[in-house]
Scaffold this motif. Structure first.
Motif, PDB file in Angstrom:
ATOM      1  N   VAL A 162       1.644   9.642 -12.599  1.00  0.00           N
ATOM      2  CA  VAL A 162       2.771  10.390 -12.308  1.00  0.00           C
ATOM      3  C   VAL A 162       2.216  11.329 -11.100  1.00  0.00           C
ATOM      4  CG1 VAL A 162       4.574  11.793 -12.489  1.00  0.00           C
ATOM      5  CG2 VAL A 162       3.976   9.995 -14.182  1.00  0.00           C
ATOM      6  N   MET A 163       2.857  11.220  -9.884  1.00  0.00           N
ATOM      7  CA  MET A 163       2.465  12.150  -8.639  1.00  0.00           C
ATOM      8  C   MET A 163       3.575  12.625  -7.949  1.00  0.00           C
ATOM      9  SD  MET A 163      -0.358  11.132  -5.630  1.00  0.00           S
ATOM     10  CE  MET A 163       0.548  11.408  -4.012  1.00  0.00           C
ATOM     11  N   THR A 164       3.285  13.972  -7.726  1.00  0.00           N
ATOM     12  CA  THR A 164       4.423  14.403  -6.707  1.00  0.00           C
ATOM     13  C   THR A 164       4.011  14.227  -5.232  1.00  0.00           C
ATOM     14  OG1 THR A 164       3.490  16.496  -6.835  1.00  0.00           O
ATOM     15  CG2 THR A 164       5.258  16.225  -8.654  1.00  0.00           C
ATOM     16  N   GLY A 165       5.070  14.043  -4.369  1.00  0.00           N
ATOM     17  CA  GLY A 165       4.738  14.115  -3.131  1.00  0.00           C
ATOM     18  C   GLY A 165       4.507  12.484  -2.821  1.00  0.00           C
ATOM     19  N   GLY A 166       4.711  12.206  -1.453  1.00  0.00           N
ATOM     20  CA  GLY A 166       4.607  10.770  -1.047  1.00  0.00           C
ATOM     21  C   GLY A 166       2.982  10.325  -0.525  1.00  0.00           C
ATOM     22  N   PRO A 167       2.693   9.212  -0.189  1.00  0.00           N
ATOM     23  CA  PRO A 167       1.546   8.879   0.541  1.00  0.00           C
ATOM     24  C   PRO A 167       1.532   9.167   2.055  1.00  0.00           C
ATOM     25  CG  PRO A 167       3.143   7.025   0.591  1.00  0.00           C
ATOM     26  CD  PRO A 167       3.662   8.245  -0.209  1.00  0.00           C
ATOM     27  N   ARG A 168       1.236  10.535   2.247  1.00  0.00           N
ATOM     28  CA  ARG A 168       0.810  10.916   3.382  1.00  0.00           C
ATOM     29  C   ARG A 168       0.058  12.080   3.456  1.00  0.00           C
ATOM     30  NH1 ARG A 168       6.760  13.428   5.437  1.00  0.00           N
ATOM     31  NH2 ARG A 168       7.213  14.467   3.677  1.00  0.00           N
ATOM     32  N   GLY A 169      -0.962  12.637   4.400  1.00  0.00           N
ATOM     33  CA  GLY A 169      -1.939  13.797   4.234  1.00  0.00           C
ATOM     34  C   GLY A 169      -2.747  13.223   3.088  1.00  0.00           C
ATOM     35  N   ILE A 170      -3.056  14.340   2.327  1.00  0.00           N
ATOM     36  CA  ILE A 170      -3.872  14.271   1.289  1.00  0.00           C
ATOM     37  C   ILE A 170      -3.360  13.130   0.211  1.00  0.00           C
ATOM     38  CG2 ILE A 170      -5.021  15.376  -0.941  1.00  0.00           C
ATOM     39  CD1 ILE A 170      -4.690  17.819   0.602  1.00  0.00           C
ATOM     40  N   GLY A 171      -2.088  13.221   0.021  1.00  0.00           N
ATOM     41  CA  GLY A 171      -1.714  12.096  -0.846  1.00  0.00           C
ATOM     42  C   GLY A 171      -1.977  10.681  -0.586  1.00  0.00           C
ATOM     43  N   PHE A 172      -2.018  10.550   0.772  1.00  0.00           N
ATOM     44  CA  PHE A 172      -2.292   9.050   1.313  1.00  0.00           C
ATOM     45  C   PHE A 172      -3.380   8.659   0.593  1.00  0.00           C
ATOM     46  CE2 PHE A 172      -4.150   6.176   4.066  1.00  0.00           C
ATOM     47  CZ  PHE A 172      -3.180   5.049   4.346  1.00  0.00           C
ATOM     48  N   ASP A 173      -4.565   9.350   0.699  1.00  0.00           N
ATOM     49  CA  ASP A 173      -5.750   8.873  -0.046  1.00  0.00           C
ATOM     50  C   ASP A 173      -5.916   8.726  -1.346  1.00  0.00           C
ATOM     51  OD1 ASP A 173      -7.696   8.414   2.392  1.00  0.00           O
ATOM     52  OD2 ASP A 173      -6.856  10.294   2.846  1.00  0.00           O
ATOM     53  N   ILE A 174      -5.188   9.732  -1.970  1.00  0.00           N
ATOM     54  CA  ILE A 174      -4.811   9.740  -3.543  1.00  0.00           C
ATOM     55  C   ILE A 174      -4.290   8.265  -3.758  1.00  0.00           C
ATOM     56  CG2 ILE A 174      -3.972  10.571  -5.466  1.00  0.00           C
ATOM     57  CD1 ILE A 174      -4.209  13.346  -4.175  1.00  0.00           C
ATOM     58  N   VAL A 175      -3.309   8.068  -3.335  1.00  0.00           N
ATOM     59  CA  VAL A 175      -2.520   6.652  -3.849  1.00  0.00           C
ATOM     60  C   VAL A 175      -3.585   5.385  -3.457  1.00  0.00           C
ATOM     61  CG1 VAL A 175      -0.475   5.344  -3.181  1.00  0.00           C
ATOM     62  CG2 VAL A 175      -0.224   7.938  -3.364  1.00  0.00           C
ATOM     63  N   LYS A 176      -4.006   5.656  -2.155  1.00  0.00           N
ATOM     64  CA  LYS A 176      -4.982   4.354  -1.913  1.00  0.00           C
ATOM     65  C   LYS A 176      -5.957   4.198  -2.992  1.00  0.00           C
ATOM     66  CE  LYS A 176      -8.267   3.053   1.542  1.00  0.00           C
ATOM     67  NZ  LYS A 176      -9.114   3.617   2.628  1.00  0.00           N
ATOM     68  N   LYS A 177      -6.814   5.309  -3.480  1.00  0.00           N
ATOM     69  CA  LYS A 177      -7.523   5.105  -4.571  1.00  0.00           C
ATOM     70  C   LYS A 177      -6.904   4.759  -5.895  1.00  0.00           C
ATOM     71  CE  LYS A 177     -10.799   6.698  -1.762  1.00  0.00           C
ATOM     72  NZ  LYS A 177     -12.000   5.925  -1.188  1.00  0.00           N
ATOM     73  N   LEU A 178      -5.635   5.431  -5.927  1.00  0.00           N
ATOM     74  CA  LEU A 178      -5.059   4.842  -7.457  1.00  0.00           C
ATOM     75  C   LEU A 178      -4.674   3.319  -7.391  1.00  0.00           C
ATOM     76  CD1 LEU A 178      -2.606   7.873  -7.741  1.00  0.00           C
ATOM     77  CD2 LEU A 178      -4.878   7.392  -9.323  1.00  0.00           C
ATOM     78  N   PHE A 179      -4.331   2.895  -6.186  1.00  0.00           N
ATOM     79  CA  PHE A 179      -4.195   1.649  -6.070  1.00  0.00           C
ATOM     80  C   PHE A 179      -5.438   0.614  -6.355  1.00  0.00           C
ATOM     81  CE2 PHE A 179       0.189   1.220  -3.469  1.00  0.00           C
ATOM     82  CZ  PHE A 179       0.779   1.586  -4.756  1.00  0.00           C
ATOM     83  N   GLN A 180      -6.409   0.940  -5.665  1.00  0.00           N
ATOM     84  CA  GLN A 180      -7.666   0.487  -5.848  1.00  0.00           C
ATOM     85  C   GLN A 180      -8.451   0.389  -7.281  1.00  0.00           C
ATOM     86  OE1 GLN A 180      -9.776   2.771  -2.860  1.00  0.00           O
ATOM     87  NE2 GLN A 180     -10.450   0.976  -1.685  1.00  0.00           N
ATOM     88  N   LEU A 181      -7.996   1.392  -8.212  1.00  0.00           N
ATOM     89  CA  LEU A 181      -8.267   1.481  -9.375  1.00  0.00           C
ATOM     90  C   LEU A 181      -7.051   0.646 -10.332  1.00  0.00           C
ATOM     91  CD1 LEU A 181      -9.410   4.988  -9.867  1.00  0.00           C
ATOM     92  CD2 LEU A 181     -10.818   2.805 -10.199  1.00  0.00           C
TER      93      LEU A 181
END
Length: 251
Positions: free
Chosen positions: A76-95
């Motif tokens: 569960v994450m607050t904020g969308g996939p932009r800025g820092i959130g973009f790379d976080i979501v990218k890594k989560l998807f890769q996992l």
């Protein structure tokens, strides 16, 4: 940053602190100094050391491909996939996580997901839910929707990622200073509301830990607290959070 176009009268009202009797000329000077502080002094003090560090120190690289997939886990994450959130979501998807995103605008966040998919990352799943951290009612509603959803039957990872910097003094509908509420208090409330489900997930995994991660940026280095300008007491904050928690649990 939250930048609004307002007329002179509204602008003066926004910039004035409670009890302030500053003249319009003094307010204009304060605004100029505010911009100078944020964009010149703070910006330079943050960017220059980081630039020098990047020249001589290599940042650690996480070898995602070597990590175990989390195909059955939920983040569960607050904020969308932009800025820092973009790379976080990218890594989560890769996992291969299932990611529940609490966002203000679903359409804008979907654009970020599309950009991640454009990197050739087909794994990972996303569920969007509306969340506006400037409202404690919105936080409670988001928490209830997460807990009631099929995806939210477990929470392995909570990422308190959303945040903003508001140069102007602004109160939220909950009568709390906006930057303090969005960056801290709303996430504090959300964590408490989701904590029972996180503990349940730990039990399901036989005691393997779940994680709560709070992200930030170098911008925090320019922040400060004026203890002479706190709108509400610590006791009032505890009462607000406690009241919201009781409403959510029905106790």
């Amino acid at each position: 940053m939250n930048i609004s176009n307002v007329d002179t009268e509204d602008e003066e009202q926004t910039l004035k602190m409670p009890g302030s009797t500053d003249s319009p000329l003094r307010i204009l000077f304060q605004k100029i100094m505010q911009y100078f502080w944020y964009y010149v002094i703070s910006g330079t003090s943050i960017a220059l050391p980081s630039m020098i560090k990047c020249l001589y120190v290599k940042a650690p690289v996480i070898a995602i491909e070597k990590l175990e997939k989390r195909s059955d886990q939920v983040a569960v994450m607050t904020g969308g996939p932009r800025g820092i959130g973009f790379d976080i979501v990218k890594k989560l998807f890769q996992l291969d996580y299932t990611v529940i995103l609490g966002v203000r605008t679903i359409a804008v966040s979907q654009e970020g997901i599309d950009k991640i998919r454009a990197f050739g990352i087909p794994s990972g799943r996303v569920k969007f839910l509306n969340l506006d951290l400037i409202s404690l009612n919105s936080v409670q509603k988001f928490a209830k929707e997460v807990l009631a959803s099929e995806e939210g039957s477990r929470i392995d990872l909570l990422l308190n990622n959303a945040g903003f910097v508001n140069r102007n003094y602004e109160m939220t509908p909950d009568n709390i200073e906006s930057t303090f509420q969005v960056n801290y208090l709303s996430h504090f409330l959300l964590t408490n509301l989701l904590l029972p489900r996180i503990k349940e997930t730990v039990a399901k995994k036989g005691g393997d830990p779940c994680h709560i991660v709070n992200t930030s940026s170098h911008a925090q280095r320019a922040g400060k607290i004026n203890f002479n300008e706190l709108e509400i007491s610590y006791e009032s904050l505890l009462k607000t959070v406690s009241s919201c928690s009781r409403k959510n649990t029905g106790n």
